[in-house]
Write an enzyme that holds these catalytic residues in place. Structure first.
Site, short mmCIF file in Angstrom:
data_model
loop_
_atom_site.label_atom_id
_atom_site.label_comp_id
_atom_site.label_asym_id
_atom_site.label_seq_id
_atom_site.Cartn_x
_atom_site.Cartn_y
_atom_site.Cartn_z
N ASP A 220 0.83 -1.21 0.00
CA ASP A 220 0.00 0.00 0.00
C ASP A 220 0.86 1.27 0.00
OD1 ASP A 220 0.97 -0.38 2.54
OD2 ASP A 220 -0.93 -0.10 3.57
N ASP A 298 7.24 -4.70 14.14
CA ASP A 298 7.85 -3.36 14.07
C ASP A 298 8.09 -2.76 15.46
OD1 ASP A 298 5.07 -3.30 14.10
OD2 ASP A 298 4.89 -1.51 12.85
C1 UD1 Z 1 1.20 -1.85 10.27
C2 UD1 Z 1 2.38 -1.08 9.67
C3 UD1 Z 1 3.22 -2.01 8.82
C4 UD1 Z 1 3.70 -3.21 9.64
C5 UD1 Z 1 2.53 -3.87 10.33
C6 UD1 Z 1 3.02 -4.95 11.29
C7 UD1 Z 1 1.93 1.27 9.27
C8 UD1 Z 1 1.36 2.29 8.37
N1 UD1 Z 1 1.87 0.00 8.84
O1 UD1 Z 1 0.46 -2.48 9.25
O2 UD1 Z 1 4.33 -1.32 8.29
O3 UD1 Z 1 4.35 -4.15 8.81
O4 UD1 Z 1 1.76 -2.91 11.05
O5 UD1 Z 1 3.16 -4.59 12.55
O6 UD1 Z 1 2.44 1.59 10.31
N2 UD1 Z 1 -0.09 -8.62 5.13
C9 UD1 Z 1 0.30 -9.93 5.10
N3 UD1 Z 1 -0.54 -10.86 5.65
C10 UD1 Z 1 -1.74 -10.53 6.21
C11 UD1 Z 1 -2.11 -9.18 6.25
C12 UD1 Z 1 -1.25 -8.23 5.71
O7 UD1 Z 1 1.36 -10.27 4.61
O8 UD1 Z 1 -2.44 -11.42 6.67
C13 UD1 Z 1 0.84 -7.61 4.55
C14 UD1 Z 1 0.17 -6.58 3.68
O9 UD1 Z 1 0.12 -7.00 2.36
C15 UD1 Z 1 1.07 -5.36 3.86
C16 UD1 Z 1 1.63 -5.55 5.26
O10 UD1 Z 1 1.42 -6.88 5.62
O11 UD1 Z 1 2.12 -5.39 2.95
C17 UD1 Z 1 0.96 -4.61 6.27
O12 UD1 Z 1 -0.42 -4.83 6.26
P1 UD1 Z 1 -1.49 -3.64 6.33
O13 UD1 Z 1 -2.83 -4.25 6.20
O14 UD1 Z 1 -1.13 -2.55 5.42
O15 UD1 Z 1 -1.35 -3.22 7.84
P2 UD1 Z 1 -0.86 -1.89 8.55
O16 UD1 Z 1 -1.86 -1.53 9.55
O17 UD1 Z 1 -0.46 -0.85 7.57
MN MN Z 2 -0.43 -0.61 5.56
#
Ligand code: UD1
Ligand code: MN
Length: 454
Positions: A220, A298
């Protein structure tokens, strides 16, 4: 009269019985074994019985031989089918294995000199927005192989990724099993899945594909035109300085109004791990991999046990921006802060700039001097723009609450992770406000972060 009748009846019955028997034994075909003609009928019957028995026995032998032959044929057929099945299975496995080997070979083709770009995806087809930009700005496919690692096995997203053909590599996180999660944390399941995916994909990238350095991108993120140039230019600094452990493209306080818009070339050091488009070396991964956490990776990485006093490089103006309003964390955070982050749009030739000012020995001397020689001002003075000097200014803070209050008023992010404020370096948060550099800074005799600040 009655007696005569009975005798007559007996005679008639006997005669009819004799005629019937005669016709049975003297039938039109067969051996003529006549009851009436042959006196040694018993003997003949015995012979006949023997013959019949023998014939039956012979029949039985033939029948059982036939049966055995049929059984054998069935068994042979079944075995042939089984063999064929097994052959196909082996071929399939081999095909998969060799395809996998081919794939690894292709991905690893330039792993010595290249920097892998690892894009994390799950179930959002909008990954194409990110990939389109990466492909648009990528200076060389050999130097920056893009690996899209997909979790979640979401078919529509997988198809969207596959549509890029051989411009990118698509790998899928195989473990989709349910994760054991403490009941209280059930609602944070997403963070467990993300951590599992990160662990797997980074192991693949470093240990299977053998890259030495990787740029981590989430699906994203929008990226700046000079994203690749930024990482290429900062890599030598990252490798040269053991007090650095990452380069991030993200400025947590990167909204317009808090950044120096005419300084896209300007970079900083920060003790706060920013993530959101960042570069990691194999050496650092070797250290983190064995203790990689099950969730909240993180915040875990920001703990003193992991950070061990090290800093990241971050830009004045963000090289990434997130458009992921709907994701694992709630949209509130997005609405309040994330969506305002300004994405750099000018190309800075970082590989041609001297970035040695970022090395700790150079940076800290300059930084401490600049911060603590700056004029102390109040928030009100800064806000009213009533400061006479031109140079940087400083707003001191001594307590967590003072920090939070001031940060809020200025529109800075006011939270701490393991006691470190966002973008903080040596306790100082540096930003740009009303046309000047401002430091929100602790006392000059600052002794380190207090992890109870949160
Ligand atoms: C937030 C953080 C992100 C961090 C995550 C883990 C921000 C803006 N974002 O995620 O950098 O990695 O917390 O603590 O601070 N994904 C998977 N499997 C899943 C769900 C999501 O691999 O089951 C991937 C998504 O494709 C994406 C990433 O994990 O690349 C983060 O997911 P997202 O849904 O964007 O969560 P954030 O709330 O942004
Ligand atoms: Mn995100």
């Amino acid at each position: 009269m009655r007696k005569h009748h009975l005798t007559g009846l007996i005679v008639v019955s006997f005669l009819s019985w004799a005629i019937v028997i005669y016709f049975i034994l003297e039938g039109p075909h067969g051996n003529r074994i006549s009851l009436l003609k042959s006196p040694d009928i018993d003997e003949k019957l015995v012979v006949l019985e023997e013959k019949i028995k023998e014939e039956l026995k012979a029949n039985e032998v033939v029948r059982s031989k036939l049966h055995q032959a049929i059984e054998l044929r069935i068994k042979e057929k079944e075995k042939a089918i089984e063999d064929e099945k097994r052959k196909i299975q082996i071929e399939e496995v081999y095909k998969v294995e060799s395809a996998e080997k081919e794939k690894i070979k292709a991905i690893s083709a330039h792993s010595d000199s290249a920097i892998a770009v690892l894009v994390f995806a799950c179930n959002r087809v909008t990954v194409v927005r990110c990939l389109d930009q990466l492909l648009k700005y990528r200076p060389s496919p050999e130097k920056f192989p893009i690996i899209v690692s997909q979790d979640c096995q979401h078919e529509a997203t997988a198809n969207a990724i596959r549509a890029y053909g051989d411009q990118i590599f698509h790998i899928q996180q195989p473990d989709q099993s349910e994760i054991q999660i403490p009941p209280k944390e059930k609602k944070f399941k997403g963070y467990f899945k993300i951590a599992r995916h990160y662990g797997w994909a980074l192991n693949q990238t470093f240990f299977n594909f053998n890259f030495n350095n990787v740029i981590i991108i989430e699906d994203d993120l929008d990226v700046s035109p000079d994203l690749f140039e930024y990482f290429l230019g900062t890599l030598p600094i990252l490798l040269a300085d053991p007090t650095l452990w990452c380069v991030s493209a993200w400025n947590d306080n990167g909204k317009l109004g808090l950044i120096q818009q005419d300084a896209p070339h300007l970079l900083h050091r920060t003790d706060f791990f920013p993530g959101l488009g960042w570069m990691l070396t194999k050496n650092t991964w070797l250290e983190l991999a064995p203790k990689w956490p099950r969730s909240y990776w993180d915040d875990w990485i920001r703990q003193p046990e992991q950070r061990r006093g090290r800093a990241c490089i971050r830009p004045e103006i963000s090289r990434t921006r997130t458009f992921g309003k709907i994701g694992v964390s709630n949209g509130l955070f997005y609405e309040k802060y994330l969506k305002y982050i300004h994405l750099n749009d000018k190309f800075v030739p970082f590989t041609q700039l001297n970035l040695t000012y970022l090395l700790q020995d150079n940076y800290d001397v300059q930084f401490v001097k600049s911060v603590y020689e700056s004029m102390v001002v109040t928030y009100q003075e800064l806000k009213a723009n009533s400061i006479v000097t031109d140079g940087p200014v400083r707003i001191p803070y001594y307590t967590k609450d003072k920090y939070k209050r001031t940060a809020k008023m200025l529109g800075l992010m006011d939270d701490f992770r393991s006691g470190v404020p966002r973008t903080g370096y040596r306790g100082v948060v540096s930003f740009f406000y009303n046309n000047r550099r401002v430091y929100l800074a602790p006392n000059a005799n600052w002794k380190g972060y207090d992890i109870t600040w949160s």
